[in-house]
Design a protein around this motif. Structure first.
Motif, PDB file in Angstrom:
ATOM      1  N   ALA A   1      49.431  50.289 -42.357  1.00 42.23           N
ATOM      2  CA  ALA A   1      50.113  51.418 -43.525  1.00 42.23           C
ATOM      3  C   ALA A   1      50.410  52.695 -42.442  1.00 42.23           C
ATOM      4  N   VAL A   2      49.656  53.131 -41.014  1.00 42.49           N
ATOM      5  CA  VAL A   2      49.072  53.875 -40.503  1.00 42.49           C
ATOM      6  C   VAL A   2      50.518  53.938 -39.627  1.00 42.49           C
ATOM      7  N   PHE A   3      51.222  52.900 -38.866  1.00 42.52           N
ATOM      8  CA  PHE A   3      51.998  52.481 -37.650  1.00 42.52           C
ATOM      9  C   PHE A   3      53.126  51.786 -38.987  1.00 42.52           C
ATOM     10  N   PRO A   4      53.958  52.513 -40.083  1.00 43.86           N
ATOM     11  CA  PRO A   4      54.867  51.510 -40.790  1.00 43.86           C
ATOM     12  C   PRO A   4      55.999  51.080 -40.055  1.00 43.86           C
ATOM     13  N   ASP A   5      55.739  52.270 -38.401  1.00 43.00           N
ATOM     14  CA  ASP A   5      57.473  51.343 -38.191  1.00 43.00           C
ATOM     15  C   ASP A   5      57.516  50.836 -36.891  1.00 43.00           C
ATOM     16  N   HIS A   6      56.401  50.311 -36.447  1.00 44.30           N
ATOM     17  CA  HIS A   6      56.371  49.821 -35.406  1.00 44.30           C
ATOM     18  C   HIS A   6      57.047  47.958 -34.803  1.00 44.30           C
ATOM     19  N   GLU A   7      56.501  47.618 -36.751  1.00 47.10           N
ATOM     20  CA  GLU A   7      57.643  46.238 -36.502  1.00 47.10           C
ATOM     21  C   GLU A   7      59.233  46.219 -37.216  1.00 47.10           C
ATOM     22  N   SER A   8      59.604  47.149 -36.876  1.00 48.13           N
ATOM     23  CA  SER A   8      61.004  47.250 -37.273  1.00 48.13           C
ATOM     24  C   SER A   8      60.864  47.735 -35.647  1.00 48.13           C
ATOM     25  N   CYS A   9      60.422  48.499 -34.890  1.00 47.19           N
ATOM     26  CA  CYS A   9      60.713  49.141 -33.566  1.00 47.19           C
ATOM     27  C   CYS A   9      60.503  48.047 -32.685  1.00 47.19           C
ATOM     28  N   LEU A  10      59.721  47.094 -32.636  1.00 51.59           N
ATOM     29  CA  LEU A  10      59.895  45.903 -32.202  1.00 51.59           C
ATOM     30  C   LEU A  10      60.796  44.569 -31.824  1.00 51.59           C
TER      31      LEU A  10
ATOM     32  N   CYS B   1      62.817  49.515 -18.786  1.00 51.91           N
ATOM     33  CA  CYS B   1      63.445  51.145 -19.086  1.00 51.91           C
ATOM     34  C   CYS B   1      64.150  51.878 -20.246  1.00 51.91           C
ATOM     35  N   GLY B   2      64.738  51.224 -20.849  1.00 52.60           N
ATOM     36  CA  GLY B   2      65.412  51.500 -22.252  1.00 52.60           C
ATOM     37  C   GLY B   2      64.594  50.795 -23.320  1.00 52.60           C
ATOM     38  N   GLY B   3      64.962  50.061 -22.893  1.00 55.39           N
ATOM     39  CA  GLY B   3      63.493  49.125 -24.740  1.00 55.39           C
ATOM     40  C   GLY B   3      62.384  50.112 -25.012  1.00 55.39           C
ATOM     41  N   ALA B   4      61.809  50.979 -23.592  1.00 55.22           N
ATOM     42  CA  ALA B   4      60.002  52.025 -23.495  1.00 55.22           C
ATOM     43  C   ALA B   4      60.659  52.670 -24.702  1.00 55.22           C
ATOM     44  N   ARG B   5      62.589  53.403 -23.702  1.00 58.18           N
ATOM     45  CA  ARG B   5      63.088  54.502 -24.613  1.00 58.18           C
ATOM     46  C   ARG B   5      62.749  54.353 -26.545  1.00 58.18           C
ATOM     47  N   LEU B   6      63.150  53.426 -26.355  1.00 52.82           N
ATOM     48  CA  LEU B   6      63.310  53.344 -28.350  1.00 52.82           C
ATOM     49  C   LEU B   6      61.657  53.672 -28.935  1.00 52.82           C
ATOM     50  N   VAL B   7      61.106  53.164 -28.453  1.00 51.74           N
ATOM     51  CA  VAL B   7      59.162  53.797 -29.080  1.00 51.74           C
ATOM     52  C   VAL B   7      59.183  54.899 -28.863  1.00 51.74           C
ATOM     53  N   LEU B   8      59.682  55.165 -27.990  1.00 46.31           N
ATOM     54  CA  LEU B   8      59.553  57.171 -27.791  1.00 46.31           C
ATOM     55  C   LEU B   8      60.591  57.802 -28.999  1.00 46.31           C
ATOM     56  N   ARG B   9      61.404  57.385 -28.909  1.00 44.11           N
ATOM     57  CA  ARG B   9      62.869  58.120 -30.315  1.00 44.11           C
ATOM     58  C   ARG B   9      61.750  57.821 -31.465  1.00 44.11           C
TER      59      ARG B   9
ATOM     60  N   LEU C   1      45.935  49.473 -29.563  1.00 43.56           N
ATOM     61  CA  LEU C   1      45.943  48.888 -28.323  1.00 43.56           C
ATOM     62  C   LEU C   1      46.790  47.697 -28.755  1.00 43.56           C
ATOM     63  N   SER C   2      46.734  46.822 -29.460  1.00 43.51           N
ATOM     64  CA  SER C   2      47.354  45.515 -30.038  1.00 43.51           C
ATOM     65  C   SER C   2      49.219  45.363 -30.722  1.00 43.51           C
ATOM     66  N   VAL C   3      48.800  46.575 -30.539  1.00 43.70           N
ATOM     67  CA  VAL C   3      50.809  46.829 -30.917  1.00 43.70           C
ATOM     68  C   VAL C   3      51.648  47.195 -29.554  1.00 43.70           C
ATOM     69  N   VAL C   4      50.191  47.991 -28.980  1.00 42.20           N
ATOM     70  CA  VAL C   4      51.033  48.210 -26.947  1.00 42.20           C
ATOM     71  C   VAL C   4      51.482  47.302 -26.421  1.00 42.20           C
ATOM     72  N   ARG C   5      49.799  46.347 -27.029  1.00 36.27           N
ATOM     73  CA  ARG C   5      50.026  45.201 -25.471  1.00 36.27           C
ATOM     74  C   ARG C   5      51.389  44.222 -26.375  1.00 36.27           C
ATOM     75  N   ARG C   6      51.735  44.276 -27.720  1.00 31.83           N
ATOM     76  CA  ARG C   6      52.544  43.454 -28.035  1.00 31.83           C
ATOM     77  C   ARG C   6      54.389  43.748 -28.032  1.00 31.83           C
TER      78      ARG C   6
END
Lengths: 238, 238
Positions: free
Chosen positions: A62-71, A92-100, A127-132
């Motif tokens: 619940a603290v990181f609710p948007d990572h699943e959809s960002c992945l 690099c374009g893919g990484a930019r999506l996370v930043l946005r 850390l687990s999310v970043v690894r994904r």
């Protein structure tokens, strides 16, 4: 989706998932992450306990609710990218999506960053999310470089570089309290990776053709005759 | 240190820490990680419950008993390295210490790798440990590059690259069941990082002087006039 009391008191249709995430986050800030229970969260959101677990496997999620959809967005983005494009540019374009995702809500992102620093369980989750993300980018690069001898190795190294550069800029921005242009900062950081690995990536290409390539480095102040001398000797003796 | 019954039955003086780690690991393989309790472990090792927590903060720590001392070794190694040495070479040397820890006991390392794949909690623990190695290497590089504009960024990117290259080779070796020379494989992987970032590291040097540098790439078969044209236009417009 359902009618739900917004946590700021104003009645408004909002996706249940958002309502729960917002209630959870407010409680984490008020009472701390460890001392907030799922019961507290559903009481604040005005819904039943089972609703929470329908949307989030755990409190951490619940603290990181948007990572699943960002992945999912990242995977879609990589799948849709043309193989004509420079592979390093694409990741690099893919990484930019996370930043946005972070930059879309600076206040929330900064508060969450501070919360995460204080709760070891959240740091581990992150850390687990970043690894994904890293594995997703590496998977793309591996496919693009599957015919190169060291393609799998290079894929992992470049993916790790992209993630490290992205995180360095993102962290600097979060530490500053969300000051300045995060996207520009991340672009600058990613430029280092593109410059270094873009060249490395291009390097094996000439081997495919029969043409040899000469790379020369000349000081800009050097007289022309000297540069030509260098060129000639490189073309002759190399 | 104390007299303890070795788990293979032969009475032998062995450090309590090792005895506990060995008992724990045997039980994890026999019963699974989740189903083994600390009580099971101390019973197998023939010691009291409090002994376990004197050596390991958690069950997870008993699976990776050597990372703490390896992190200490790495820190000592980096502190002792001469500033005359190429900074990227030094961190590659630091990463090699981790590899040697795995390679010193192939059978244990391979079994642990398989166990870790199956237990999410161990994977997360491992991510945290890897991150600590990465931060240790990045901290060293940051200090070495503290006068460069992008030193902190470069430090994190290179540390991440070193860790990714190391892990790629280590994982390949573990997956193969510990076949072949792990140190050689890691050296080969690290060579990619040294080649690419060793150059990048040298790159900022010319900027310290006032001279600008032009880099040209020409196909060897290109006619001379064309190369000179390229040189001229690079020197004029760049």
């Amino acid at each position: 989706m359902s009618e739900a009391r917004e946590v700021d008191g104003a009645p408004k249709k909002a996706p249940m998932r958002e309502v729960l995430a917002k209630a959870a986050f407010q409680l984490f800030l008020e009472r701390g992450f460890e001392r907030t229970t799922v019961d507290d969260i559903v009481a604040r959101a005005g819904v039943g306990r089972r609703s929470f677990f329908r949307y989030f496997p755990s409190k951490e999620d619940a603290v990181f609710p948007d990572h699943e959809s960002c992945l999912a967005d990242m995977t879609g983005f990589l799948d849709a990218a043309s193989d004509e494009r420079d592979a390093v540019d694409v990741v690099c374009g893919g990484a930019r999506l996370v930043l946005r995702m972070y930059a879309a809500n600076p206040e929330f992102s900064v508060q969450r960053y501070r919360l995460t620093r204080e709760v070891p369980g959240l740091r581990t989750y992150e850390l687990s999310v970043v690894r994904r993300y890293e594995r997703t980018l590496a998977g793309y690069l591996r496919r693009r470089w599957d015919r190169a001898d060291d393609g799998a190795l290079r894929a992992e190294v470049v993916a790790a570089s992209v993630v490290a550069a992205h995180n360095n800029a993102l962290r600097t921005w979060l530490r500053s309290g969300g000051e300045g242009d995060a996207e520009q900062a991340v672009d600058r950081a990613l430029e280092l990776v593109r410059r270094v690995w873009g060249e490395a990536e291009a390097a094996p290409a000439p081997a495919a053709t029969d043409e040899e390539v000469v790379v020369m480095v000349a000081t800009k102040g050097a007289p022309m005759w000297r540069v030509i001398q260098q060129v000639e000797s490189a073309l002759r003796n190399d």
